[in-house]
Design a protein around this motif. Sequence first.
Motif, PDB file in Angstrom:
ATOM      1  N   ASP A  41      23.879  22.662 -20.471  1.00 35.48           N
ATOM      2  CA  ASP A  41      24.328  23.543 -20.835  1.00 35.48           C
ATOM      3  C   ASP A  41      24.667  22.974 -22.555  1.00 35.48           C
ATOM      4  O   ASP A  41      24.827  24.121 -23.406  1.00 35.48           O
ATOM      5  CB  ASP A  41      25.858  22.607 -20.529  1.00 35.48           C
ATOM      6  N   SER A  64      13.286  27.851 -15.181  1.00 34.87           N
ATOM      7  CA  SER A  64      14.198  28.435 -16.449  1.00 34.87           C
ATOM      8  C   SER A  64      15.073  27.710 -17.117  1.00 34.87           C
ATOM      9  O   SER A  64      15.630  27.137 -16.992  1.00 34.87           O
ATOM     10  CB  SER A  64      13.765  30.132 -16.804  1.00 34.87           C
ATOM     11  N   LEU A  65      15.389  28.579 -17.872  1.00 39.94           N
ATOM     12  CA  LEU A  65      16.587  28.522 -19.011  1.00 39.94           C
ATOM     13  C   LEU A  65      17.450  28.589 -18.201  1.00 39.94           C
ATOM     14  O   LEU A  65      17.566  30.064 -17.582  1.00 39.94           O
ATOM     15  CB  LEU A  65      16.265  29.143 -20.624  1.00 39.94           C
ATOM     16  N   LYS A  66      18.631  27.787 -18.133  1.00 37.60           N
ATOM     17  CA  LYS A  66      20.160  28.779 -17.370  1.00 37.60           C
ATOM     18  C   LYS A  66      20.753  30.010 -17.874  1.00 37.60           C
ATOM     19  O   LYS A  66      20.774  30.049 -19.753  1.00 37.60           O
ATOM     20  CB  LYS A  66      21.518  27.224 -17.462  1.00 37.60           C
ATOM     21  N   GLU A  67      20.987  30.978 -17.808  1.00 41.55           N
ATOM     22  CA  GLU A  67      21.713  32.313 -17.422  1.00 41.55           C
ATOM     23  C   GLU A  67      22.637  31.837 -18.359  1.00 41.55           C
ATOM     24  O   GLU A  67      23.437  32.627 -19.329  1.00 41.55           O
ATOM     25  CB  GLU A  67      21.604  33.503 -17.145  1.00 41.55           C
ATOM     26  N   GLU A  68      23.496  31.591 -17.878  1.00 40.76           N
ATOM     27  CA  GLU A  68      24.492  31.012 -18.663  1.00 40.76           C
ATOM     28  C   GLU A  68      25.330  29.690 -18.344  1.00 40.76           C
ATOM     29  O   GLU A  68      24.663  28.353 -17.472  1.00 40.76           O
ATOM     30  CB  GLU A  68      26.338  31.910 -17.403  1.00 40.76           C
ATOM     31  N   VAL A  69      25.685  29.321 -19.199  1.00 40.71           N
ATOM     32  CA  VAL A  69      26.465  27.573 -19.665  1.00 40.71           C
ATOM     33  C   VAL A  69      27.910  27.322 -19.375  1.00 40.71           C
ATOM     34  O   VAL A  69      28.493  28.109 -19.583  1.00 40.71           O
ATOM     35  CB  VAL A  69      26.115  27.112 -20.702  1.00 40.71           C
ATOM     36  N   ARG A  70      28.161  26.360 -18.941  1.00 37.66           N
ATOM     37  CA  ARG A  70      29.660  26.079 -18.725  1.00 37.66           C
ATOM     38  C   ARG A  70      29.846  25.760 -19.982  1.00 37.66           C
ATOM     39  O   ARG A  70      29.490  25.303 -21.125  1.00 37.66           O
ATOM     40  CB  ARG A  70      29.383  24.538 -17.938  1.00 37.66           C
ATOM     41  N   GLU A 106      13.768  18.652  -8.935  1.00 38.45           N
ATOM     42  CA  GLU A 106      14.621  19.894  -7.887  1.00 38.45           C
ATOM     43  C   GLU A 106      16.170  19.180  -8.376  1.00 38.45           C
ATOM     44  O   GLU A 106      17.305  19.063  -8.455  1.00 38.45           O
ATOM     45  CB  GLU A 106      14.218  20.704  -7.551  1.00 38.45           C
ATOM     46  N   THR A 124      23.054  25.639 -27.584  1.00 35.71           N
ATOM     47  CA  THR A 124      22.724  26.159 -26.278  1.00 35.71           C
ATOM     48  C   THR A 124      20.714  25.081 -25.988  1.00 35.71           C
ATOM     49  O   THR A 124      20.313  26.083 -27.322  1.00 35.71           O
ATOM     50  CB  THR A 124      23.438  27.194 -25.216  1.00 35.71           C
ATOM     51  N   HIS A 143      17.081  23.028 -18.461  1.00 34.33           N
ATOM     52  CA  HIS A 143      19.001  22.750 -17.757  1.00 34.33           C
ATOM     53  C   HIS A 143      20.478  22.619 -17.784  1.00 34.33           C
ATOM     54  O   HIS A 143      21.164  22.423 -17.326  1.00 34.33           O
ATOM     55  CB  HIS A 143      18.784  21.766 -16.021  1.00 34.33           C
ATOM     56  N   ASP A 188      24.042  18.314 -11.434  1.00 33.66           N
ATOM     57  CA  ASP A 188      25.227  19.857 -11.333  1.00 33.66           C
ATOM     58  C   ASP A 188      26.492  19.324 -10.653  1.00 33.66           C
ATOM     59  O   ASP A 188      27.545  19.871 -10.908  1.00 33.66           O
ATOM     60  CB  ASP A 188      24.653  21.253 -10.429  1.00 33.66           C
TER      61      ASP A 188
END
Length: 795
Positions: free
Chosen positions: A752, A478-484, A722, A773, A750, A729
């Motif tokens: 940013d 799934s898409l990341k909730e927060e990106v760096r 994965e 994003t 995944h 990361d």
Amino acid sequence: MVTSTEPHTADTHDLIRVQGARVNNLKDVHVEIPKRRLTVFTGVSGSGKSSLVFGTIAAESQRMINETYSAFVQGFMPTLNRPEVDVLDGLTTAIIVDQERMGANPRSTVGTATDANAMLRILFSRLGDPHIGSPQAFSFNVASISGAGAVEIERGGEKIKERRDFAIQGGMCARCEGRGSVSDFDLSQLYDETKSLNEGALTIPGYTMEGWYGRIFRGCGFFDPDKPIKDFTTKERDALLHKPPTKIKVDGINVTYEGLIPKIQKSMLSKDVEAMQPHIRAFVERTIVFQTCPDCDGTRLNETARSSRIDGVSIAEACAMQISDLAEWISSLDKPSAAPLLAGLRHLLDSFVQIGLGYLSLDRPAGTLSGGEAQRTKMIRHLGSSLTDVTYVFDEPTIGLHPHDIARMNELLLRLRDKGNTVLVVEHKPEAIAIADHVVDLGPRAGSAGGQIVFEGSLDGLRSSGSLTGTHLDDKVSLKEEVRAPSGMIEVRGANSHNLQDVDVDIPAGVLVVVTGVAGSGKSSLIHGSVAPRDGVVAIDQGAIKGSRRSNPATYTGLLDPIRKAFAKANGVKPALFSANSEGACPACKGAGVIYTELGFMDTVESPCEECEGKRFQAAVLEYTLGGERGDGGKDISEVLEMSVAEAKDFFSAGEAKVAAAHTILERMDDVGLGYLKVGQPLTTLSGGERQRLKLATHMGAKGGTYILDEPTTGLHLADVEQLLGLLDRLVDSGKSVIVIEHHQAVMAHADWIIDMGPGAGHDGGRVVFEGTPAELVAGKETLTGQHLAEYVGA
């Protein structure tokens, strides 16, 4: 007349039967594969898919075809050993379409690798104006030569001498010899002209004034060694750089003096760049400058070949066109005298477009094609083939393909099947597995924990089978909730290599950036052309690893050095004893572990060496152990090389066998998902994905602040993707900037930051169509990548 409903005996052979396959890690595998169907082979990387499909079925088919030729012809063909298998029944002719890069022969292009150039040359020799000669007059592989001489013939009992002339009209440019580029030396890399030789002017590795070379340069008498090179006369500079081998005396000893350039050409440039020591390789890459040939302007053809035209277009201009444009031009020619040739050429060029390679040009060097492009180029010659009942074997045909292009590739595979062929595909992508008539899943794990059939049947059956592939088949990231947040920017301005159209883009640093776009949209041109050459950038591509049967992960990663030193220190002997390529080698097999017996045109027999029992070392060397006494966990060097990476990592982590340098390298190999590989496994047995991950492991300790990865999911099973994301990361979190060129939606989701190239391929691409994003890309759905990613994450 009564017609029998019983099938004819000849129609009952509808299975390829494999019994007792033991190639590489296969464990007595039995499998039946339906003919005239599409069978997909799945399983984690290293589970034995390639060993079954390529190493057993395709290898035996090719070997049996070779046996139909006479002994004389077989003598010119590569000898293939019979695979280790008890029964192989129902084989048909196998055509292998693999991912091996095309040879990097400088004269090999997309046009010469297919039949396109041959057909174009005939076309121009028939229709070109002015007419300049036969098809070879348009070939950059044929030089123009002419000559004359006396020939002695016998006529009426008398010997008579007659003058004979001959001439061959070729198309090769004389200056670059058909290569399109000429190499030159950057003299500033050879010496510092402000210094004299005695002050250390020479900057070539190994050329010191204290050594033997220094004595020759000092004593040759052709120039003053105390004079700065910039003050040399033309004659002195010529002697320093170009003088041919000349016998001289130095200190009463006869020696040969030779100028720097011919000496470097013989000692360094004649060797394979990949096999050089790193510092010499770096010197060669700095010193040799390749530039477009000024005589032919990079077209490889001489002026005569370029002067002949059809409707105002020369053969050089035709080869430089994008293939989709060339196909249109060929269609526009109305020349009844060459109608069959034009039809054949049109079909060939349309096949390029159909398979998604319309953005290439025929003059593109074959060595620059990616693995996926090379595989699809090889496919082209089979698309229009009228052969049926053939077994086509594909190795991950979706490599290098955008999700948009995978649907087209699937259509081509189904077309081959529908013509009555057996299609065998080794594949990881769910979209490609979905079209299978039959699925064979190997596992359960990789290496020695694999090599078994864990499922065979339908796609629905695979889903509910509980195998690793079945469990992960419907995995979605799934898409990341927060990106760096980026720590800075890598600025690219005015990038215009290949099809890039003066691209300006800011690539965020300190985050995970994924560059996407259809094949041929300009992703690699942007990143490899504008970012990779910068200082502090480590680029890891998909190129093959050079290595013989004697090379293995331990030698390639530098792991063997600390291991040898640890063994030597523990036993008070020399490190060279623990090398199978040096003093410790078994004298009978010279450290190869096997004895080869050549039987002329028959198969070469390979048998384990009886003296060392395949361990490669002298018996005396195997007396030395590390990590405790012989009965108490002590291991000899051959036992260490037989360990898997994961076992070796534990072994070198503690106790007497603790070797920090070895443990660090093994940890990196485990991190990239190679824990199952044997430390001493020959590199020649590694798959494409394994080779790239091994490169990644060796570069992980590099000092560079920016990492470029080119499709790191190549050859990765769904379950391993994965783990790869976790590794990416960790690299970013350790302060690195990571740029990934990728088509896999899991990696896109995944990211940013995403930079999407396009909108199409070739001259329809080369622009940045989106940067932002992943969530913004999905929300917009404006690009092909955005649409496919939205479908993947269910948005």
